[in-house]
Design a protein around this motif. Structure first.
Motif, PDB file in Angstrom:
ATOM      1  N   ALA A 179       0.858  -1.184   0.000  1.00  0.00           N
ATOM      2  CA  ALA A 179       0.000   0.000   0.000  1.00  0.00           C
ATOM      3  C   ALA A 179       0.891   1.230   0.000  1.00  0.00           C
ATOM      4  N   THR A 180       0.645   2.162  -0.929  1.00  0.00           N
ATOM      5  CA  THR A 180       1.453   3.370  -1.072  1.00  0.00           C
ATOM      6  C   THR A 180       0.559   4.596  -0.975  1.00  0.00           C
ATOM      7  N   TYR A 181       1.002   5.576  -0.202  1.00  0.00           N
ATOM      8  CA  TYR A 181       0.273   6.843  -0.071  1.00  0.00           C
ATOM      9  C   TYR A 181       1.178   7.957  -0.580  1.00  0.00           C
ATOM     10  N   ASN A 182       0.724   8.658  -1.631  1.00  0.00           N
ATOM     11  CA  ASN A 182       1.475   9.764  -2.230  1.00  0.00           C
ATOM     12  C   ASN A 182       0.949  11.093  -1.680  1.00  0.00           C
ATOM     13  N   PHE A 183       1.865  11.964  -1.304  1.00  0.00           N
ATOM     14  CA  PHE A 183       1.470  13.257  -0.738  1.00  0.00           C
ATOM     15  C   PHE A 183       2.572  14.274  -1.008  1.00  0.00           C
ATOM     16  N   ARG A 184       2.277  15.525  -0.710  1.00  0.00           N
ATOM     17  CA  ARG A 184       3.249  16.594  -0.885  1.00  0.00           C
ATOM     18  C   ARG A 184       3.676  17.126   0.472  1.00  0.00           C
ATOM     19  N   LEU A 185       4.987  17.315   0.614  1.00  0.00           N
ATOM     20  CA  LEU A 185       5.572  17.798   1.855  1.00  0.00           C
ATOM     21  C   LEU A 185       6.566  18.899   1.515  1.00  0.00           C
ATOM     22  N   THR A 192       4.835   7.198   1.278  1.00  0.00           N
ATOM     23  CA  THR A 192       5.132   6.156   2.255  1.00  0.00           C
ATOM     24  C   THR A 192       4.576   4.840   1.708  1.00  0.00           C
ATOM     25  N   ARG A 193       5.274   3.753   1.976  1.00  0.00           N
ATOM     26  CA  ARG A 193       4.879   2.455   1.400  1.00  0.00           C
ATOM     27  C   ARG A 193       5.038   1.356   2.458  1.00  0.00           C
ATOM     28  N   TYR A 194       4.022   0.505   2.506  1.00  0.00           N
ATOM     29  CA  TYR A 194       4.089  -0.678   3.364  1.00  0.00           C
ATOM     30  C   TYR A 194       3.988  -1.911   2.484  1.00  0.00           C
ATOM     31  N   GLU A 195       4.918  -2.859   2.635  1.00  0.00           N
ATOM     32  CA  GLU A 195       4.930  -4.090   1.852  1.00  0.00           C
ATOM     33  C   GLU A 195       4.950  -5.285   2.799  1.00  0.00           C
ATOM     34  N   ILE A 196       4.284  -6.362   2.394  1.00  0.00           N
ATOM     35  CA  ILE A 196       4.256  -7.568   3.212  1.00  0.00           C
ATOM     36  C   ILE A 196       4.154  -8.792   2.309  1.00  0.00           C
ATOM     37  N   SER A 197       4.826  -9.863   2.699  1.00  0.00           N
ATOM     38  CA  SER A 197       4.732 -11.146   1.996  1.00  0.00           C
ATOM     39  C   SER A 197       4.746 -12.258   3.041  1.00  0.00           C
ATOM     40  N   MET A 237       7.297 -14.434   7.813  1.00  0.00           N
ATOM     41  CA  MET A 237       6.761 -13.197   7.260  1.00  0.00           C
ATOM     42  C   MET A 237       7.906 -12.219   7.029  1.00  0.00           C
ATOM     43  N   ARG A 238       7.748 -11.405   5.987  1.00  0.00           N
ATOM     44  CA  ARG A 238       8.689 -10.310   5.739  1.00  0.00           C
ATOM     45  C   ARG A 238       7.869  -9.055   5.433  1.00  0.00           C
ATOM     46  N   HIS A 239       8.160  -7.962   6.104  1.00  0.00           N
ATOM     47  CA  HIS A 239       7.433  -6.723   5.823  1.00  0.00           C
ATOM     48  C   HIS A 239       8.367  -5.529   5.990  1.00  0.00           C
ATOM     49  N   SER A 240       7.951  -4.405   5.400  1.00  0.00           N
ATOM     50  CA  SER A 240       8.767  -3.195   5.462  1.00  0.00           C
ATOM     51  C   SER A 240       7.868  -1.971   5.399  1.00  0.00           C
TER      52      SER A 240
END
Length: 290
Positions: A179-185, A192-197, A237-240
């Protein structure tokens, strides 16, 4: 020290060569015109005209917890250095995206007394097909699909005389998502991105309890050494969680990696738990079709 040097050489010589080859094929595939991707460009390319390739090179530095009862009943704690090449690319003609990950690590850990040590090295090749789902004009991006992992490595305990090392060899498949959330800062595009397998089915090599490698490879005594793995005997599990931001004309990535691999087969237990800080850079290229 000689054994540790051999483990580091295994990573330095083998892993980067594989990663560079795969990344080159991904970026240059099809002979299409390419141009550098501006971080300020639209995140979602036109699927009919442009294909986006995103390659991230990362280094991880963290703590590891190792157990392998074939080598020792003790748990070993220490440090780990990890290299990761993460390439995401579109597949022309359909909505599926291809993810290829090369990663390798070297670790050094000690037991509670500090008298015993454990050294390890592992290379993992991951291949995934994922379906992207964009919401709110691309501000939210979800990817769901399946992933296959291939692992090969070694774990070494210098104090052991009869069984000083343990081979790591396995393959597994399972779901993978992000899941990726794109924003302006501060006027800049970030995400920001969350990955899981999570592997759900696989096969791994393991000697049986009390069985030596001499019996397996010299005498050919097979004793249930190819073991089917499931979440019941190898819950892993692996996540980041990562943050991408532009700075000094480049895109940088910082984040956290949690890698929890474990198994209990042939009356033997093993696990490797890793918590690592990720630091790297992101390169995006648009492939423009004529």
């Amino acid at each position: 020290m000689a054994r540790l040097a051999c483990l580091l050489a295994f990573l330095c010589l083998g892993i980067p060569m594989c990663a560079q080859k795969s990344e080159g094929e991904a970026i240059g595939a099809g002979g299409h015109k390419t141009r550098p991707y501006d971080f300020e460009d639209d995140i979602t390319p036109d699927p009919k005209k442009e294909k986006l390739v995103t390659n991230t090179q990362m280094f991880g530095f963290g703590a590891t917890n190792i157990l392998d009862t074939y080598l020792s009943p003790e748990k070993y704690k220490g440090g780990e250095i990890r290299y990761i090449s993460h390439t995401l690319r579109d597949i022309p003609g359909n909505r599926w995206q291809q993810l290829i990950i090369h990663q390798g690590y070297a670790s050094f850990a000690e037991d509670r007394s500090g008298d015993g040590s454990m050294m390890g090295a592992l290379y993992t090749l991951s291949f995934a097909l994922q379906r992207p789902i964009n919401l709110h004009d691309g501000r939210w991006q979800f990817r769901v699909g399946g992933m296959t992992d291939f692992n090969i490595g070694v774990l070494d305990n210098p104090r052991n005389q009869n069984n000083p090392a343990q081979m790591r060899l396995s393959a597994q498949v399972g779901p993978a998502a992000s899941a990726t959330y794109n924003f302006r800062l501060f006027g800049k595009t970030c995400n920001t991105r969350y990955e899981i397998s999570i592997p759900v089915l696989g096969v791994m090599f393991s000697p049986n309890y009390g069985q030596s490698y001499y019996e397996i490879f010299s005498r050919g005594d097979y004793d249930h050494n190819a073991v089917v793995t499931t979440p019941f005997n190898a819950p892993s599990m692996r996540h980041s969680l990562t943050f991408d931001f532009p700075l000094w004309g480049a895109t940088w990535r910082v984040g956290y990696l949690g890698d929890y691999q474990q198994a209990e087969v042939n009356h033997l237990k093993q696990h490797t738990y890793t918590h690592a800080l990720l630091l790297g850079w992101v390169k995006k290229i648009k492939i423009i079709e004529d």
